[in-house]
Design a protein around this motif. Sequence first.
Motif, PDB file in Angstrom:
ATOM      1  N   HIS A   1      -9.301   1.363  -4.255  1.00 42.02           N
ATOM      2  CA  HIS A   1      -9.151   0.424  -3.146  1.00 42.02           C
ATOM      3  C   HIS A   1     -10.200  -0.675  -3.295  1.00 42.02           C
ATOM      4  CE1 HIS A   1      -6.282   3.053  -1.114  1.00 42.02           C
ATOM      5  NE2 HIS A   1      -7.066   4.050  -1.478  1.00 42.02           N
TER       6      HIS A   1
ATOM      7  N   GLN B   1     -13.021  -3.150  -2.938  1.00 41.67           N
ATOM      8  CA  GLN B   1     -14.199  -3.245  -2.059  1.00 41.67           C
ATOM      9  C   GLN B   1     -15.234  -4.129  -2.721  1.00 41.67           C
ATOM     10  OE1 GLN B   1     -16.351   0.574  -1.771  1.00 41.67           O
ATOM     11  NE2 GLN B   1     -14.754   1.430  -3.091  1.00 41.67           N
TER      12      GLN B   1
ATOM     13  N   ASP C   1      -5.407  -1.273  -5.147  1.00 44.07           N
ATOM     14  CA  ASP C   1      -4.836  -1.839  -3.922  1.00 44.07           C
ATOM     15  C   ASP C   1      -5.743  -2.928  -3.370  1.00 44.07           C
ATOM     16  OD1 ASP C   1      -2.910  -2.057  -1.970  1.00 44.07           O
ATOM     17  OD2 ASP C   1      -3.806  -0.529  -0.682  1.00 44.07           O
ATOM     18  N   VAL C   2      -5.200  -4.111  -3.208  1.00 43.17           N
ATOM     19  CA  VAL C   2      -5.831  -5.303  -2.623  1.00 43.17           C
ATOM     20  C   VAL C   2      -6.807  -5.970  -3.597  1.00 43.17           C
ATOM     21  CG1 VAL C   2      -6.897  -6.329  -0.608  1.00 43.17           C
ATOM     22  CG2 VAL C   2      -5.635  -4.175  -0.359  1.00 43.17           C
TER      23      VAL C   2
ATOM     24  N   THR D   1       0.825  -1.208   0.000  1.00 43.12           N
ATOM     25  CA  THR D   1       0.000   0.000   0.000  1.00 43.12           C
ATOM     26  C   THR D   1       0.857   1.254   0.000  1.00 43.12           C
ATOM     27  OG1 THR D   1      -1.809  -1.149   1.139  1.00 43.12           O
ATOM     28  CG2 THR D   1      -1.775   1.257   1.279  1.00 43.12           C
TER      29      THR D   1
ATOM     30  N   GLU E   1       0.695   4.336  -2.605  1.00 38.19           N
ATOM     31  CA  GLU E   1       0.529   5.728  -2.181  1.00 38.19           C
ATOM     32  C   GLU E   1       1.660   6.601  -2.717  1.00 38.19           C
ATOM     33  OE1 GLU E   1       0.308   5.350   2.025  1.00 38.19           O
ATOM     34  OE2 GLU E   1      -1.820   4.807   2.034  1.00 38.19           O
TER      35      GLU E   1
ATOM     36  N   THR F   1     -15.585  -1.305  -6.902  1.00 36.48           N
ATOM     37  CA  THR F   1     -14.167  -0.925  -6.906  1.00 36.48           C
ATOM     38  C   THR F   1     -13.854   0.062  -8.015  1.00 36.48           C
ATOM     39  OG1 THR F   1     -13.558  -3.083  -5.995  1.00 36.48           O
ATOM     40  CG2 THR F   1     -11.811  -1.808  -7.048  1.00 36.48           C
TER      41      THR F   1
ATOM     42  N   VAL G   1      -6.027   6.048  -7.978  1.00 38.16           N
ATOM     43  CA  VAL G   1      -5.843   4.968  -7.007  1.00 38.16           C
ATOM     44  C   VAL G   1      -7.205   4.462  -6.558  1.00 38.16           C
ATOM     45  CG1 VAL G   1      -4.900   4.334  -4.768  1.00 38.16           C
ATOM     46  CG2 VAL G   1      -3.649   5.912  -6.250  1.00 38.16           C
TER      47      VAL G   1
ATOM     48  N   THR H   1     -11.389  -6.997  -3.948  1.00 40.30           N
ATOM     49  CA  THR H   1     -12.112  -6.387  -5.070  1.00 40.30           C
ATOM     50  C   THR H   1     -13.351  -7.207  -5.430  1.00 40.30           C
ATOM     51  OG1 THR H   1     -10.052  -5.484  -5.924  1.00 40.30           O
ATOM     52  CG2 THR H   1     -11.883  -5.644  -7.472  1.00 40.30           C
TER      53      THR H   1
END
Length: 797
Positions: free
Chosen positions: A260, A262, A298-299, A244, A248, A269, A258, A303
């Motif tokens: 994240h 979800q 990210d991640v 992460t 950033e 996402t 960017v 997703t």
Amino acid sequence: MRLRTLGQLSVEGMTFRREKVLLLLAYLCIEGPQARRRLAELFWPDAANPMNSLAQHLVHLRSLPGALIEDGTRVASGMVCDACTLRAAIREGRHADAVAEYDGAYLDGLTVPLGPDLEEWLYETREALARETRGALIVLATQAAAHGHATQAADLAARALTVGGAPPADELELPKLWHLLSLTGHPLAAQVEREARDLGLTLHAAPVPPATPFVGREAPLRILTHLAPGHVAWITGHAGMGKTALIEALARSGGWSVLHGQDSAPFATLDPLTRQRPSAAGAVSSVLRDPRLRVALDVWEATDGASRQLIEDTARERRGAALVITSRLHPAFDVDVHLQLDVLTPDDLRDHPGLYERTEGHPTLVAAALRGQPLDVRQGARVRALPAPVRDTYLMLALQDAPDLRATRRATGMGADAFALTLSHLTQEGLTAEGGHVYAAAAARDLLEQVPVHAKLLHLKLARALSGPAAWPHYEAARDLWEDSDEDGAAVAAGLRAADLLKRGYPGRAAELLDAFADRTDLAVQHAWALLGVGRYAEALARLEGLGSQEQQTVGAAVARATALVRLGRADEAVQLASRVSGSGPEAARAASVLAGAAFLRGEWEDARRHSQVAADVWQVHGNREARLTELAFVAKAKVRLGGAPAETFRDVLEESRGVPSVRGTALVNYAQVLIDIGQADLADPVMVEALTELDRAGDQLGLAATQINLGVRRHLQGRLGEAAQHYRLAVVTLQGTGNIRHLGLALSNLSEIDGDLSAFEDSLSLLVGAGQHDLVALIRRNTTLGDGDPLRALPS
């Protein structure tokens, strides 16, 4: 020579005022080899004879070394040019070097008249070089922003915006410049924002700079910054490895969207990429196909499924947006770049002295340390959130310098399957490396200090599960929780630990450890050897004589007693005991060494030589090279007493002991002593100095102290009392913690003689008497009258 074209037109190191000649040279430098006719027509389009004009200018160029290379109808330049150096630096990624070359607009202030084609070339080249310099400044600014240096990034962006000779920033440069200037609210940010909005550009708010700088990861960051449109980069790493933080940092460099991961709804996402929530894959798909877009996700595992499927489909086409994805897992599909993050290296943290040693390069701990946050606090929250069995496993691993996984599993009471899953969980959480090594274990131990009783319980579990000398530190830490059944296990572990200390040359630590077990007969012999090693000869003898008659008759006890007796000067008793030992084992070698020592005390040099040689031969049979070489040093010493030449006699043992500093140091001390004894004291000084180097390398504190005492004696006898006192004081400091009263008393008594302090002299002798060193006290009183007599040497053991 070097041609300067940026901000001026000149040749470094000389005055050359023919401007048109230098302009021709500048053209050849930057454009490469040219046909003569092409140059003539470009530079003298209105001349009656352009070729003649060119020829005249070439005559002047030939006067500058390396300026002109002629090849038939073509000419070129071999001179170094600042503009060419700038472009080469940019091609090689040395942007700071390129910026350093730019002193102003290309050929600024040129006064000679130019034809239309040459003038067009000049302005195009000037703008191109200025734009390339602006690009280099923007790269440097984005790198500074990525690492959290917002002020530096804004200053570089301001320089980029105002590069002399550059055209106005375009639609690709303006958003980056605005982003970089906005990091600190630079005054130029408002100007750039107006220009961008006049062009209809969309500006996204700049990320807030981090509280601490982003360190390391320069190579991955460089790769991601230059990711081509349509390409996909996948970043893998365990928890806490900085995935992460890298995303950033990429965002701070500008130009990246960017996202994240979800999973609240389909396309949740990817929703931020569109102005409104998409109702179908096509709405987002069209956005992802924009080659100007740069997306960092990210991640991956967090997703939503719809976004993942669309990203996979887009990635397979290899056109559209550049994509960077982070995950704990390996790539879910084919990617162009796969970066696997691990701990940072010492080189990554070279600008922060001591940081690697505190954190072992663990990115989470590095960030905490840079914020000034205690590492145990940063790790504590993560560790406390673990299930109790996993947490205790982690802490038990942290308590070991080199984790023993087999013993740790036994200590946890887990089966193999459960333990393997626990280790995998700790590794995935970024708390341990493969193999159970705990990152920055000191921080975990600090955490345990907050729960001392639980820490002792974990130590005890480990002590019971470990075997060998490694168990003792844990028994020692858990002493308050020992049960009756632990007493024997602790004693065995202490004995093994003491044996290891003796083998590695730390008799003082071994004696201190075994002093706590003075009531155990099974450790008496080992305890005695430790006491002998620190010069506590009388205590060693008392420890052995406290055994029952049956225990005293064992070979090990008899040899240790004989050694104590010979060290105390009781040669006859020592010989009586040592003569009873037979066979060819290690105890026989030690007994032969006792007989050699007794012969030395009596001045029976042939017997001393013979017994030391026997001891050396036995040690050779048992493969103990160090013990063998030590005995051979005494063989050489005896041979010199029998008339041998010192250099020749000691040559073989000194040569063979190279690479074994403890043995070589002792051999050198013996060599120096025999040189002194036969009247060659001047030759002994450099030998003792070399001995100090070897003994220091070996960490042999007793040997170092003895050598310092002997050097002190040399200076003492030479009347160089200040130097002698300094050597004695160094010996006293070196002896701290060794427990060797004999050497300490010797150094103090010699020192007090120099100082003329009768009280200190008597105190030194009292110290020796209290330690049972009666023979040494008698010798001092016999040979030394305060202020009138010879100081005493320390004898190697």
